[in-house]
Write an enzyme that holds these catalytic residues in place. Structure first.
Site, PDB file in Angstrom:
ATOM      1  N   LYS A  17       0.823  -1.214   0.000  1.00 16.41           N
ATOM      2  CA  LYS A  17       0.000   0.000   0.000  1.00 16.41           C
ATOM      3  C   LYS A  17       0.857   1.264   0.000  1.00 16.41           C
ATOM      4  O   LYS A  17       0.654   2.170  -0.804  1.00 16.41           O
ATOM      5  CB  LYS A  17      -0.940   0.026   1.226  1.00 16.41           C
ATOM      6  CG  LYS A  17      -1.856  -1.182   1.341  1.00 16.41           C
ATOM      7  CD  LYS A  17      -2.764  -1.089   2.565  1.00 16.41           C
ATOM      8  CE  LYS A  17      -2.046  -1.101   3.906  1.00 16.41           C
ATOM      9  NZ  LYS A  17      -1.337  -2.347   4.219  1.00 16.41           N
ATOM     10  N   ARG A  92     -10.158   0.751   7.975  1.00 18.40           N
ATOM     11  CA  ARG A  92      -9.783  -0.614   8.351  1.00 18.40           C
ATOM     12  C   ARG A  92     -10.910  -1.326   9.091  1.00 18.40           C
ATOM     13  O   ARG A  92     -10.729  -2.492   9.461  1.00 18.40           O
ATOM     14  CB  ARG A  92      -8.548  -0.567   9.269  1.00 18.40           C
ATOM     15  CG  ARG A  92      -7.225  -0.811   8.547  1.00 18.40           C
ATOM     16  CD  ARG A  92      -6.106  -0.535   9.542  1.00 18.40           C
ATOM     17  NE  ARG A  92      -4.907  -1.271   9.321  1.00 18.40           N
ATOM     18  CZ  ARG A  92      -3.792  -0.776   8.776  1.00 18.40           C
ATOM     19  NH1 ARG A  92      -3.751   0.449   8.324  1.00 18.40           N
ATOM     20  NH2 ARG A  92      -2.718  -1.506   8.687  1.00 18.40           N
ATOM     21  N   ARG A 131      11.369  -5.078   5.539  1.00 19.60           N
ATOM     22  CA  ARG A 131      11.057  -3.678   5.193  1.00 19.60           C
ATOM     23  C   ARG A 131      11.904  -2.673   5.968  1.00 19.60           C
ATOM     24  O   ARG A 131      12.130  -2.810   7.159  1.00 19.60           O
ATOM     25  CB  ARG A 131       9.578  -3.422   5.501  1.00 19.60           C
ATOM     26  CG  ARG A 131       9.209  -1.947   5.589  1.00 19.60           C
ATOM     27  CD  ARG A 131       7.743  -1.715   5.434  1.00 19.60           C
ATOM     28  NE  ARG A 131       6.929  -2.234   6.519  1.00 19.60           N
ATOM     29  CZ  ARG A 131       5.596  -2.263   6.486  1.00 19.60           C
ATOM     30  NH1 ARG A 131       4.952  -1.812   5.423  1.00 19.60           N
ATOM     31  NH2 ARG A 131       4.915  -2.733   7.502  1.00 19.60           N
ATOM     32  N   ARG A 165      10.603  -0.317  11.478  1.00 15.21           N
ATOM     33  CA  ARG A 165       9.519  -0.152  12.440  1.00 15.21           C
ATOM     34  C   ARG A 165       9.583  -1.216  13.518  1.00 15.21           C
ATOM     35  O   ARG A 165       9.831  -2.384  13.231  1.00 15.21           O
ATOM     36  CB  ARG A 165       8.172  -0.241  11.716  1.00 15.21           C
ATOM     37  CG  ARG A 165       7.792   1.060  11.059  1.00 15.21           C
ATOM     38  CD  ARG A 165       6.654   0.918  10.094  1.00 15.21           C
ATOM     39  NE  ARG A 165       5.524   0.153  10.609  1.00 15.21           N
ATOM     40  CZ  ARG A 165       4.443  -0.117   9.881  1.00 15.21           C
ATOM     41  NH1 ARG A 165       4.358   0.300   8.627  1.00 15.21           N
ATOM     42  NH2 ARG A 165       3.463  -0.800  10.398  1.00 15.21           N
ATOM     43  N   ARG A 176      -1.299  -8.682  13.323  1.00 19.23           N
ATOM     44  CA  ARG A 176      -1.789  -7.694  12.355  1.00 19.23           C
ATOM     45  C   ARG A 176      -2.549  -8.370  11.207  1.00 19.23           C
ATOM     46  O   ARG A 176      -3.550  -7.844  10.726  1.00 19.23           O
ATOM     47  CB  ARG A 176      -0.613  -6.861  11.835  1.00 19.23           C
ATOM     48  CG  ARG A 176      -0.135  -5.846  12.889  1.00 19.23           C
ATOM     49  CD  ARG A 176       1.278  -5.387  12.687  1.00 19.23           C
ATOM     50  NE  ARG A 176       1.494  -4.675  11.468  1.00 19.23           N
ATOM     51  CZ  ARG A 176       2.694  -4.483  10.909  1.00 19.23           C
ATOM     52  NH1 ARG A 176       3.774  -4.974  11.491  1.00 19.23           N
ATOM     53  NH2 ARG A 176       2.797  -3.805   9.805  1.00 19.23           N
TER      54      ARG A 176
END
Ligand code: ADP
Ligand code: ADP
Ligand code: ZN
Length: 222
Positions: A17, A92, A131, A165, A176
């Site tokens: 995203k 969400r 990431r 993160r 998640r």
């Protein structure tokens, strides 16, 4: 009535995203609006909302609709959003989706497209674990799938500082993903019912996915 596009990117953590929203921002002059980024900024600034959100975020749960909606409304009130927005990670929950409908209706706007980035759960852990982002400009990278052209130097701004993160670890990703399937995936049906849903296969290479998205956005904004 303003002719600004409101686009929604739906997808689990790691679907791409953020990566795709930044590319669409550049290509179409839209503004990326990531509730994850806004919440992380609130946590860093130590606001009341940030304090309330912090524990939920590190556990991989969803922050309350009340907090997220307050943050989103503030951001949507800023003038740059008149160019059109790409909502990255919002809505969400069905409550957030209904509140967004009301907010847009009050402004004489509507959703141009809700695009689901379809991916396999198995790939998500790898995407999220690898990431990292540029600490200066926020450009996203990946240990295996998207490295800077010159090792250790951001392609976009030349910075040599990067960050990861705290919630991008294997345990939190599982929570998640669960939150995504329980609370967010039902929005695919919600937007299908409103006849604004498109689906994109997001397992392909970044540029391939970007081309599919660009075709949809061109159709909606053109
Ligand atoms: P999201 O915002 O949906 O959580 P990101 O855009 O941050 O996802 O992407 C997660 C990670 O996977 C990043 O490190 C990014 O560079 C990488 N990535 C994004 N899209 C792809 C893709 N199509 N193929 C492989 N890796 C990707
Ligand atoms: P990802 O890119 O991996 O999907 P985000 O950066 O969008 O993650 O979100 C990080 C965390 O911020 C989420 O796990 C959740 O705790 C919180 N968050 C972000 N957006 C929302 C939202 N719309 N509603 C509730 N919580 C949110
Ligand atoms: Zn950079």
């Amino acid at each position: 009535m303003t002719k600004s596009a409101v686009l929604i990117l739906l997808g689990p953590p790691g679907a791409g995203k953020g990566t795709q929203a930044r590319m669409l921002e550049e290509k179409f002059g839209l503004v990326q609006l990531s509730t994850g980024d806004l919440l992380r900024a609130a946590v860093a600034a130590g606001t009341d909302a940030g304090k309330a959100a912090q524990a939920v975020m590190s556990a991989g749960g969803l922050v309350s609709d009340e907090i997220v909606l307050a943050i989103l409304k503030d951001r949507m009130a800023e003038p740059d959003t008149a160019k059109g927005v790409i909502l990255d990670g919002f809505p969400r929950t069905e409550g957030q989706a209904a509140a967004l409908d009301d907010l847009l209706a009050a402004q004489g706007q509507s959703i141009g497209a809700a695009i689901s980035l379809d991916v396999d759960d198995a790939a998500m852990v790898e995407r999220v674990s690898g990431r990292y982002t540029c600490a200066n400009c926020g450009e996203g990278y990946h240990d295996s799938f998207k490295q800077p052209a010159v090792a250790g130097v951001c392609d976009k701004c030349g910075s040599t500082e990067f960050k990861r993160r705290a919630d991008d670890n294997a345990e939190t990703v599982t929570a998640r993903l669960e939150a995504y399937h329980k609370q967010t995936a039902p929005l695919i049906t919600y937007y299908e019912g409103k006849a604004v849903l498109s689906r994109v296969d997001a397992m392909g290479e970044i540029d391939r996915v970007a081309a599919d998205l660009a075709a949809i956005v061109t159709r909606v904004t053109g």
